[in-house]
Design a protein around this motif. Sequence first.
Motif, PDB file in Angstrom:
ATOM      1  N   MET A   1       0.841  -1.201   0.000  1.00  0.00           N
ATOM      2  CA  MET A   1       0.000   0.000   0.000  1.00  0.00           C
ATOM      3  C   MET A   1       0.875   1.249   0.000  1.00  0.00           C
ATOM      4  SD  MET A   1      -2.997   1.093   2.678  1.00  0.00           S
ATOM      5  CE  MET A   1      -3.925   2.602   2.453  1.00  0.00           C
ATOM      6  N   VAL A   2       0.556   2.206  -0.854  1.00  0.00           N
ATOM      7  CA  VAL A   2       1.331   3.443  -0.952  1.00  0.00           C
ATOM      8  C   VAL A   2       0.740   4.490  -0.010  1.00  0.00           C
ATOM      9  CG1 VAL A   2       2.118   5.270  -2.467  1.00  0.00           C
ATOM     10  CG2 VAL A   2       1.954   2.939  -3.331  1.00  0.00           C
ATOM     11  N   GLU A   3       1.586   5.054   0.862  1.00  0.00           N
ATOM     12  CA  GLU A   3       1.140   6.075   1.803  1.00  0.00           C
ATOM     13  C   GLU A   3       1.870   7.378   1.510  1.00  0.00           C
ATOM     14  OE1 GLU A   3      -1.015   6.203   4.264  1.00  0.00           O
ATOM     15  OE2 GLU A   3      -1.711   4.120   4.278  1.00  0.00           O
ATOM     16  N   LEU A   4       1.115   8.437   1.283  1.00  0.00           N
ATOM     17  CA  LEU A   4       1.697   9.753   1.078  1.00  0.00           C
ATOM     18  C   LEU A   4       1.389  10.657   2.266  1.00  0.00           C
ATOM     19  CD1 LEU A   4       0.940  10.567  -2.687  1.00  0.00           C
ATOM     20  CD2 LEU A   4       2.986   9.523  -1.698  1.00  0.00           C
ATOM     21  N   ALA A   5       2.367  11.465   2.638  1.00  0.00           N
ATOM     22  CA  ALA A   5       2.196  12.452   3.708  1.00  0.00           C
ATOM     23  C   ALA A   5       2.414  13.844   3.117  1.00  0.00           C
ATOM     24  CB  ALA A   5       3.174  12.194   4.845  1.00  0.00           C
ATOM     25  N   PHE A   6       1.736  14.833   3.698  1.00  0.00           N
ATOM     26  CA  PHE A   6       1.767  16.191   3.149  1.00  0.00           C
ATOM     27  C   PHE A   6       2.169  17.177   4.241  1.00  0.00           C
ATOM     28  CE2 PHE A   6      -1.296  13.631   0.887  1.00  0.00           C
ATOM     29  CZ  PHE A   6      -0.999  13.884  -0.452  1.00  0.00           C
ATOM     30  N   LEU A  42      -3.211  15.281  -8.057  1.00  0.00           N
ATOM     31  CA  LEU A  42      -3.499  15.780  -6.711  1.00  0.00           C
ATOM     32  C   LEU A  42      -4.534  16.894  -6.754  1.00  0.00           C
ATOM     33  CD1 LEU A  42      -2.727  15.736  -3.675  1.00  0.00           C
ATOM     34  CD2 LEU A  42      -1.023  17.499  -4.219  1.00  0.00           C
ATOM     35  N   ARG A  43      -5.604  16.718  -6.004  1.00  0.00           N
ATOM     36  CA  ARG A  43      -6.630  17.758  -5.851  1.00  0.00           C
ATOM     37  C   ARG A  43      -6.558  18.302  -4.430  1.00  0.00           C
ATOM     38  NH1 ARG A  43      -9.043  13.616  -8.888  1.00  0.00           N
ATOM     39  NH2 ARG A  43      -9.619  14.266 -11.003  1.00  0.00           N
ATOM     40  N   VAL A 128      -5.346  22.436   4.434  1.00  0.00           N
ATOM     41  CA  VAL A 128      -5.488  21.964   3.060  1.00  0.00           C
ATOM     42  C   VAL A 128      -5.876  20.484   3.100  1.00  0.00           C
ATOM     43  CG1 VAL A 128      -4.420  21.769   0.792  1.00  0.00           C
ATOM     44  CG2 VAL A 128      -3.663  23.561   2.371  1.00  0.00           C
ATOM     45  N   HIS A 129      -6.992  20.146   2.457  1.00  0.00           N
ATOM     46  CA  HIS A 129      -7.452  18.759   2.360  1.00  0.00           C
ATOM     47  C   HIS A 129      -7.058  18.212   0.988  1.00  0.00           C
ATOM     48  CE1 HIS A 129      -9.848  19.181   6.036  1.00  0.00           C
ATOM     49  NE2 HIS A 129     -10.196  20.377   5.580  1.00  0.00           N
ATOM     50  N   PHE A 130      -6.642  16.946   0.978  1.00  0.00           N
ATOM     51  CA  PHE A 130      -6.134  16.347  -0.247  1.00  0.00           C
ATOM     52  C   PHE A 130      -6.940  15.121  -0.664  1.00  0.00           C
ATOM     53  CE2 PHE A 130      -2.561  18.204   2.100  1.00  0.00           C
ATOM     54  CZ  PHE A 130      -2.126  19.141   1.176  1.00  0.00           C
ATOM     55  N   ARG A 131      -7.037  14.935  -1.955  1.00  0.00           N
ATOM     56  CA  ARG A 131      -7.595  13.724  -2.533  1.00  0.00           C
ATOM     57  C   ARG A 131      -6.955  13.560  -3.911  1.00  0.00           C
ATOM     58  NH1 ARG A 131     -10.971  17.896  -3.346  1.00  0.00           N
ATOM     59  NH2 ARG A 131     -12.135  18.064  -5.316  1.00  0.00           N
ATOM     60  N   GLY A 132      -7.126  12.425  -4.514  1.00  0.00           N
ATOM     61  CA  GLY A 132      -6.546  12.242  -5.838  1.00  0.00           C
ATOM     62  C   GLY A 132      -6.084  10.816  -6.071  1.00  0.00           C
ATOM     63  N   ILE A 147      -5.682   8.502  -2.831  1.00  0.00           N
ATOM     64  CA  ILE A 147      -5.275   9.185  -1.608  1.00  0.00           C
ATOM     65  C   ILE A 147      -6.444   9.158  -0.623  1.00  0.00           C
ATOM     66  CG2 ILE A 147      -4.579  11.405  -0.624  1.00  0.00           C
ATOM     67  CD1 ILE A 147      -3.336  12.074  -3.343  1.00  0.00           C
ATOM     68  N   PRO A 148      -6.236   8.656   0.599  1.00  0.00           N
ATOM     69  CA  PRO A 148      -7.335   8.587   1.569  1.00  0.00           C
ATOM     70  C   PRO A 148      -7.955   9.960   1.829  1.00  0.00           C
ATOM     71  CG  PRO A 148      -5.452   7.305   2.321  1.00  0.00           C
ATOM     72  CD  PRO A 148      -4.984   8.090   1.128  1.00  0.00           C
ATOM     73  N   TRP A 149      -9.254   9.975   2.096  1.00  0.00           N
ATOM     74  CA  TRP A 149     -10.008  11.217   2.244  1.00  0.00           C
ATOM     75  C   TRP A 149      -9.570  12.044   3.450  1.00  0.00           C
ATOM     76  CZ3 TRP A 149     -12.585  12.027   6.796  1.00  0.00           C
ATOM     77  CH2 TRP A 149     -12.802  10.888   7.607  1.00  0.00           C
ATOM     78  N   ASP A 150      -8.874  11.416   4.424  1.00  0.00           N
ATOM     79  CA  ASP A 150      -8.540  12.130   5.661  1.00  0.00           C
ATOM     80  C   ASP A 150      -7.182  12.828   5.616  1.00  0.00           C
ATOM     81  OD1 ASP A 150      -7.038   9.818   5.600  1.00  0.00           O
ATOM     82  OD2 ASP A 150      -7.328   9.331   7.727  1.00  0.00           O
ATOM     83  N   ARG A 151      -6.523  12.875   4.462  1.00  0.00           N
ATOM     84  CA  ARG A 151      -5.203  13.511   4.380  1.00  0.00           C
ATOM     85  C   ARG A 151      -5.349  15.033   4.366  1.00  0.00           C
ATOM     86  NH1 ARG A 151      -4.203   9.165   5.734  1.00  0.00           N
ATOM     87  NH2 ARG A 151      -2.687   7.699   4.872  1.00  0.00           N
TER      88      ARG A 151
END
Length: 215
Positions: A1-6, A42-43, A128-132, A147-151
Amino acid sequence: MVELAFRIARMEPVTSTVSPHIGLSLEVSCANSHQQIESVLLRSTVRIDAAARKHDPAERERLRELFGGAGVWERSSKSLLWTETTSVLPGFSGTTTVELLLAASYDLEHATSRYLSALGGGEAPIVVHFRGTIFHRSTSGLEVAQIPWDREARFRMPVACFRDALERHYSNAAVVPLRRDVFERLDRYRAAQGLATWELAVERLLGVAPSRGTA
């Protein structure tokens, strides 16, 4: 599973744009530093979390139109949409950086401009909320993940950053949007009164003496 952090590294006025903008420098990191990310669609939804800031009485009065008076202040929603952006991140591994451009405006008909203009100083809480969609390589080939909705990422932007962005383009000026017919009436009044500028026309209508430096 790919996990991105912002993470928001900084926010600062942009000097190379025709109109005022603030650049939000966003760091995007993959939890597995060896994972090859091919690209990311990325949105980003940028909001001002006004509820996270304490406002003094003078600011509350200036923000009455947005959040109501004392009777409703505590109950009113204080999350203001600034902008939504879509970015395409090129391939990377580990960490990459992308700049999001946020328009800055004197137009007080926009809630974010009215809010930031009303602050006496200090910082404005940004979230800033992220999805994509993430495109990445695995042993079986190219794969796709969401990208999980809670990022999200948070930052406290200096109010001076917003003011500096405006001052770079509109030194010692403000913008008041008017319907065309109202502007034409104001211009006719200015000409009929023999006044050189619209500032003088407005001051005449307000019944005040001309400002120093107004010609």
